[in-house]
Design a protein around this motif. Sequence first.
Motif, short mmCIF file in Angstrom:
data_model
loop_
_atom_site.label_atom_id
_atom_site.label_comp_id
_atom_site.label_asym_id
_atom_site.label_seq_id
_atom_site.Cartn_x
_atom_site.Cartn_y
_atom_site.Cartn_z
N LYS A 108 42.36 39.35 40.04
CA LYS A 108 40.94 39.16 39.77
C LYS A 108 40.62 37.66 39.63
N GLU B 11 44.70 50.32 41.89
CA GLU B 11 44.88 49.62 40.60
C GLU B 11 44.46 48.16 40.65
N ILE B 12 44.11 47.67 41.86
CA ILE B 12 43.62 46.29 41.96
C ILE B 12 42.10 46.37 42.05
N TYR B 13 41.48 46.68 40.93
CA TYR B 13 40.01 46.72 40.86
C TYR B 13 39.56 45.62 39.91
N PHE B 14 38.29 45.18 40.09
CA PHE B 14 37.85 44.01 39.33
C PHE B 14 36.84 44.33 38.24
N THR C 144 50.47 48.08 43.41
CA THR C 144 50.30 48.39 41.99
C THR C 144 51.36 47.68 41.15
N TYR D 47 45.22 50.54 46.98
CA TYR D 47 44.75 49.41 46.14
C TYR D 47 44.03 49.89 44.88
N GLY E 92 37.61 44.97 44.73
CA GLY E 92 39.02 45.21 44.45
C GLY E 92 39.84 44.86 45.67
N ARG F 25 46.68 42.98 37.65
CA ARG F 25 45.26 43.13 38.04
C ARG F 25 44.48 41.86 37.67
N CYS G 28 43.41 43.00 47.47
CA CYS G 28 43.81 41.59 47.38
C CYS G 28 43.24 40.82 48.57
N VAL H 144 50.76 46.79 34.46
CA VAL H 144 49.76 46.56 35.51
C VAL H 144 48.58 45.66 35.12
N PRO H 145 48.05 45.73 33.88
CA PRO H 145 46.88 44.88 33.58
C PRO H 145 47.08 43.38 33.89
#
Length: 392
Positions: A299, A211-214, A240, A209, A321, A295, A323, A291-292
């Motif tokens: 978020k 790349e799934i950060y907040f 990702t 995970y 982060g 993400r 999901c 990716v942005p």
Amino acid sequence: MKIELSDKLKSFKPFLFEELYRKERAERAKGKDIISLAVGDPDIPTDRRIVADAVKEIKNGRNHRYPNTKGNENLRREAAAWHKRRHGLTFHPHDEISILIGSKEGIAHLPFVVMNEGDTCLIPDPTYPTYRTGVVLCGGKVHDVALEEKNGFLPDLGKIPQKVVDRTRLFFLNYPNNPTGAGATLDFYKDLVKWARKNNIVIAQDAAYCEIYFDEPAPSILQVDGARDVAVEFYSSSKTYCMAGWRIGWVVGNSKLVCALNQLKENIDSGPFNAIQNAVAYGLKHHEKIVPPIRAHFKRRAAAFCAALKANGWQFPDPKGSCFVWARPPVRCSSMDAVYHMLEKSSILTAPGSGFGKYGEGYVRFSLTEPDVKLKEVERRIKTLDWSSLRK
Ligand SMILES: Cc1ncc(COP(=O)(O)O)c(C=O)c1O
């Protein structure tokens, strides 16, 4: 003939999510409009540019032959280039990166390359269930390491008994964390690496995970000086790039471990379809465009969903982060009671925290991998849910 199944097989309970899928099917068969937030399977389709690249690659006859187990050079080079951009780290694509048939596959096989029968593996509690698989199959022992809310769901290394540490060969962790949504800092990784080097323990940090950060970008443990002596990190294209069905992951870090895992896998599999590897290479090359928005989507979802839960009495620290939202219901009750209550009264299926380990008891995991309209409907149903029957 009476077929006898092995003792090893019998030691496996059905995979947690299979059990949940079965429950969901049974409820649907009763005609209920179930919304399932039980599993982390991204609903967002893979970026159309990656799909277009894959179509082109599928038509290329060169990709129709056997791949090689450690993955094709194109993907390994793109992964190395991405780590350089993302973490400022240089990895040799030849012996410090190896492609996996999804990170789950590599995670399940890693214990075989470092553990002998009777050795111990540290596994977080609550945990992603696959960390146990290889340990059980190679006759290893599991020592559960509590992840408690009061410690930000990070392990307290000082609490692991030294006699356990002395028998330990491997420690699995994952940040941003499934199921708790917690993040790890570089300072935590520094302490962990120092401790692992002192105690001769291999660290497997699962970055599925990452790349799934907040807020701040999730760090890599490999950014710590000396980490490469003891650690590997697992990466996945599933979350990702929302490519869970395509099955690509990779392992990166200590070259002895990366090569050993590859050596084992050469005797088991022949690597994933080259066309798909090349499509993931395309994703990595265009990562900063693709990716942005993904993400930002997760978020936004997390912010709205957390606000709705909190407004209805749920208690939890905001996820950093992943999901997932990992929360305690408005009344004190067991995870299973909470999950059944929501399923029966509101047709919402969630994952019981206790299914992830004993320290998950009392929590429920919501996976925000359904379309926004469904999440809004869950928020509406949660608002109307009456918990008084579970109040003691
Ligand atoms: C923490 C964690 N690691 C690894 C995986 C497996 O990912 P992959 O699709 O790359 O096999 C998952 C999947 O849900 C996960 O939650």
